[in-house]
Design an enzyme around this catalytic site. Structure first.
Site, PDB file in Angstrom:
ATOM      1  N   ASP A 458     -35.020 -34.075  66.018  1.00 21.17           N
ATOM      2  CA  ASP A 458     -33.428 -33.282  64.697  1.00 21.17           C
ATOM      3  C   ASP A 458     -33.651 -33.613  63.461  1.00 21.17           C
ATOM      4  OD1 ASP A 458     -30.953 -31.980  64.483  1.00 21.17           O
ATOM      5  OD2 ASP A 458     -29.503 -32.822  65.959  1.00 21.17           O
ATOM      6  N   ASP A 524     -25.818 -24.919  67.128  1.00 24.44           N
ATOM      7  CA  ASP A 524     -24.919 -25.838  67.931  1.00 24.44           C
ATOM      8  C   ASP A 524     -23.871 -24.971  68.537  1.00 24.44           C
ATOM      9  OD1 ASP A 524     -26.686 -28.160  67.145  1.00 24.44           O
ATOM     10  OD2 ASP A 524     -25.688 -28.778  65.824  1.00 24.44           O
TER      11      ASP A 524
HETATM   12  C1  GLA Z   1     -26.698 -31.987  65.257  1.00 20.12           C
HETATM   13  C2  GLA Z   1     -27.670 -31.640  66.519  1.00 20.12           C
HETATM   14  C3  GLA Z   1     -26.809 -31.205  67.723  1.00 20.12           C
HETATM   15  C4  GLA Z   1     -26.341 -33.373  68.388  1.00 20.12           C
HETATM   16  C5  GLA Z   1     -26.216 -33.516  66.849  1.00 20.12           C
HETATM   17  C6  GLA Z   1     -26.321 -35.432  67.158  1.00 20.12           C
HETATM   18  O1  GLA Z   1     -26.267 -31.620  65.225  1.00 20.12           O
HETATM   19  O2  GLA Z   1     -28.027 -30.147  66.839  1.00 20.12           O
HETATM   20  O3  GLA Z   1     -27.019 -31.194  68.851  1.00 20.12           O
HETATM   21  O4  GLA Z   1     -28.049 -33.339  68.560  1.00 20.12           O
HETATM   22  O5  GLA Z   1     -27.119 -33.775  66.085  1.00 20.12           O
HETATM   23  O6  GLA Z   1     -25.641 -35.900  66.373  1.00 20.12           O
END
Ligand code: GLA
Length: 726
Positions: A458, A524
């Site tokens: 990430d 997301d």
């Molecule tokens: C980001 C990612 C999510 C998740 C969160 C975890 O927002 O895009 O899919 O992994 O972090 O904190």
């Protein structure tokens, strides 16, 4: 490598063609677009003769040329190839051709053009590579000459540009925000410079992604289009520019490069800067034609994932930070029951990470929540026949972490102190060798110790004030190179390790990161209405097997919209599929449907992950028809989706893209995921037969005349399978 003796060279592949004249003092592009065929010498000479523009009124007294390294020396007053200076001097570049080498290939080939510039003390090599897919990649290396005076040359900007014809008069690019990535925007190309600049330290949620110029009205299936993608995971710049005087005999230019931080690239004698690779693609068959080229390019990489893409369960929307071994064991049990093949433990597992305001940087397992480490979960997951994956965000640090307390100087930022946090976090200075070594060591140990199959990597905040060293030295460029080195080193130590590029979902999707990662988390947002559009456009560059698509809970966590199971499941088939919800709460019926969906995905993924992505032009965004068609056109899966209501009652006959008109096919509706709800009384007449089993239909009806499609309620989709039967 052979020194080129030919003066005019053509690189051709898959119906695309690039012709360059090794003109003096600086070569020029004679053609980039449709294949001109195997032109004899006289044909190439004719192209050169007709490549000379008129001398206009009130202009310089020689034809104003557009070269491969455009400068003011040629009278070019558009975006120059490069800008820079050596302590306020050497600001008038005058490169000239000193050599070229051509490596022909059966399809495409490669060409290096060498320029030397005594005026700036720079040598330049521009490398053109026509890939068998017809994608033309271009990059340059700029080297400060060894015998130049010891004053560093400050490189301010380098832009790779190719010419466009007058008819390429409409621009398509992308913007977006968190949970609404790759939102298309179109505009007419006027006179002037249209630039998209990214200063986020990653391509961003609003990434321009692929900047396309085409004949106005171009669509998925039709129209002539020219496009560029900058394969770089940091700051970048795209340019479409049209001056009244044109660009040589061309009308406009298209290109891009890294957006260089002021003062970071300072070339002492012997130093070099290499631009990111710019990927240029032309298509005479609309946006699907461009997509075809990029998909073929990516699939031809030796590193392209070739094993069946496993069904994933990702824990994020299932448990968030609430890590509890028993709960996760139950989640794993249920996942295995419905056919999941890889279990990914998302954020929340490492030291001090009980919420998003602490822990980033401390990459060891939290001893409070996980007293026996991850082993009980990992062993259980494996005993159920699933692989284990883990979430990390290596480039980030919470100030509330042992790492930041022990090494405050590893946090990227100015001497006067770091600026505002974002999601309570800051960025680690990867150009600091100690920080880099720490990360490699920590990740290496995690992967080795837990037998990790996949890291979800990430990057949840932008880079602001990317400077270091107590003297505010800019390092935005160095940060990206350090990231690439880190990914490369980790992959070298763990060749089977897969890495997913996440970045808040869709914030770092580019062909630079994809050279070292194996899939992207597209967004997301897994609300299927939004996902239909996000996936449709993410597929403009990436083939489905690289795009993470998950099925979430009935009520979307990012939009609160409630969608039917069948629509969520149908939407999450077209990519690298996964589940992201607390399936321990599902009813037996819901679990049965999930199991049917994973089975359907396993059955169809050989087609979905190798075929051509097709998208129909339907003249509106309320309904979508997209699919994947086998390269030999013998099989296809289409999704007919309605994301909003619209005034028309009948769809009219809708041609299914990608099939042979002359072949005979049979079609059936796949019903395993449940039927969509219809906004009509019955029909069309072919539908009941295709619901019952295979319905024979000629290719001419399917591909040319078209099928009238049923009118669905909004947030519904119908899956149509097609098989060749002759
Ligand atoms: C980001 C990612 C999510 C998740 C969160 C975890 O927002 O895009 O899919 O992994 O972090 O904190």
């Amino acid at each position: 490598m052979s020194e080129s003796t030919a003066r005019i060279l053509a690189l051709r592949a898959a119906g695309a063609c690039f012709v360059l004249e090794l003109a003096e003092p600086v070569p020029r592009v004679l053609h980039w677009g449709a294949d001109l065929g195997d032109l004899p010498e006289s044909g190439l000479e004719a192209l050169a003769l007709t490549g000379e523009p008129a001398i206009l009124n009130n202009s310089i007294d020689i034809p104003r040329r557009f070269t491969i390294w455009p400068t003011e020396a040629d009278g070019w007053l558009g975006t120059p190839a490069h800008a820079g200076h050596a302590a306020g001097t050497r600001a008038a570049p005058r490169p000239s051709l000193v050599g070229a080498s051509h490596r022909p290939a059966a399809e495409g080939g490669e060409l290096d053009v060498l320029l030397a510039d005594p005026a700036t003390g720079l040598d330049v090599t521009v490398t053109y590579r026509m890939e068998p897919s017809g994608v033309l990649t271009v990059h340059s290396t700029i080297t400060r000459q060894q015998d130049a005076e010891p004053v560093p040359y400050d490189l301010a900007q380098v832009t790779t540009l190719l010419p466009l014809p007058r008819r390429a008069a409409e621009i398509l690019d992308f913007t977006g925000k968190w949970s609404r990535e790759r939102s298309p925007q179109r505009r007419p190309l006027g006179f002037g410079t249209y630039t998209r600049e990214v200063r986020r330290g990653k391509p961003g949620l609003d990434s321009p992604y692929l900047v396309t110029a085409g004949v106005p009205g171009f669509g998925f299936r039709e129209g002539e289009v020219w496009a560029v993608h900058v394969a770089w995971s940091g700051d970048q710049r795209y340019v479409v520019e049209q001056l009244p005087e044109g660009a040589g005999t061309h009308a406009a230019v298209l290109g891009g490069g890294e957006l260089l931080p002021a003062g970071e690239i300072r070339l002492a004698p012997g130093d070099s800067y290499t631009t990111p690779v710019c990927h240029f693609a032309w298509s005479g068959e609309g946006l699907d034609g461009l997509g075809d080229r990029f998909h073929a390019l990516l699939r031809s990489r030796p590193t392209h994932p070739r094993s069946p893409r496993p069904v994933i369960l990702n824990s994020w929307e299932a448990v968030y930070f609430d890590h509890d071994l028993d709960r996760l064991l139950r989640l794993a049990d249920t996942a295995a029951e419905v056919g999941v093949e890889r279990f990914v433990l998302d954020d929340g597992w490492f030291r001090g990470r009980r919420s998003d305001n602490a822990g980033l940087g401390d990459w060891t397992v939290d001893p409070v929540v996980w007293p026996e480490g991850l082993t009980p979960l990992v062993d259980h997951v494996r005993s159920l026949g699933m692989e284990f994956g883990l979430w990390v965000e290596p480039e980030m640090v919470n100030l509330n972490s042992d790492l930041a307390r022990e090494h405050p100087d590893w946090v990227l930022g100015p001497a006067r102190g770091v600026g505002p946090s974002a999601r309570h976090q800051h960025v680690l200075d990867l150009a600091n060798p100690e920080a880099w070594d720490y990360l490699l060591g920590a990740l290496d140990e995690l992967v080795a110790k837990n037998g990790i199959a996949c890291l979800k990597w990430d990057h949840n905040r932008e880079l602001h004030e990317a400077v270091h060293g107590g003297v505010d030295r800019p390092v935005a460029h160095a940060q990206v190179l350090a990231l690439y080195r880190l990914l490369d080193a980790l992959k070298e130590r763990h060749p089977a390790l897969e890495i997913e590029s996440c970045a808040s979902g869709g914030g770092r999707i580019d062909l630079g990161i994809l050279a070292r990662t194996d899939r992207v988390w597209a967004s997301d947002c897994i609300d299927p209405v939004e996902r239909q559009t996000i996936q449709r456009w993410t597929a403009q560059l990436l083939p489905p097997e690289l795009i993470g698509v998950h099925v979430g809970a009935g009520a979307s966590h990012t939009t609160a919209r409630i969608s039917a199971d069948s629509f969520r499941l149908a939407t999450a088939l077209f990519g690298h599929a996964g589940i992201e919800q607390d399936i321990t709460r599902c009813t037996p019926e819901e679990l049965a449907r999930l199991a049917a969906w994973t089975a359907l995905y396993r059955e169809l993924r050989p087609l979905l992950h190798s075929g051509r992505t097709v998208r129909a032009d339907l003249g509106g965004d309320a309904t979508l028809l997209h699919g994947v068609v086998a390269h030999d056109r013998s099989a296809a899966l289409y999704c007919w989706a309605r994301v909003a209501t619209s005034p028309e009652g009948q769809s009219g006959r809708v041609p299914l893209p990608g099939l042979y008109a002359a072949a005979t096919y049979q079609v059936r509706v796949r019903t395993e995921l449940g039927l969509p709800s219809f906004h009509q009384t019955s029909g069309p007449a072919w539908l009941p037969a295709a619901l019952d089993g295979w319905l024979p239909l000629p290719g001419a009806v399917l591909a040319v005349a078209g099928l009238p499609m049923p009118n669905l309620n909004p947030d519904q989709a119908l899956l149509l399978e097609v098989r060749r039967s002759d």
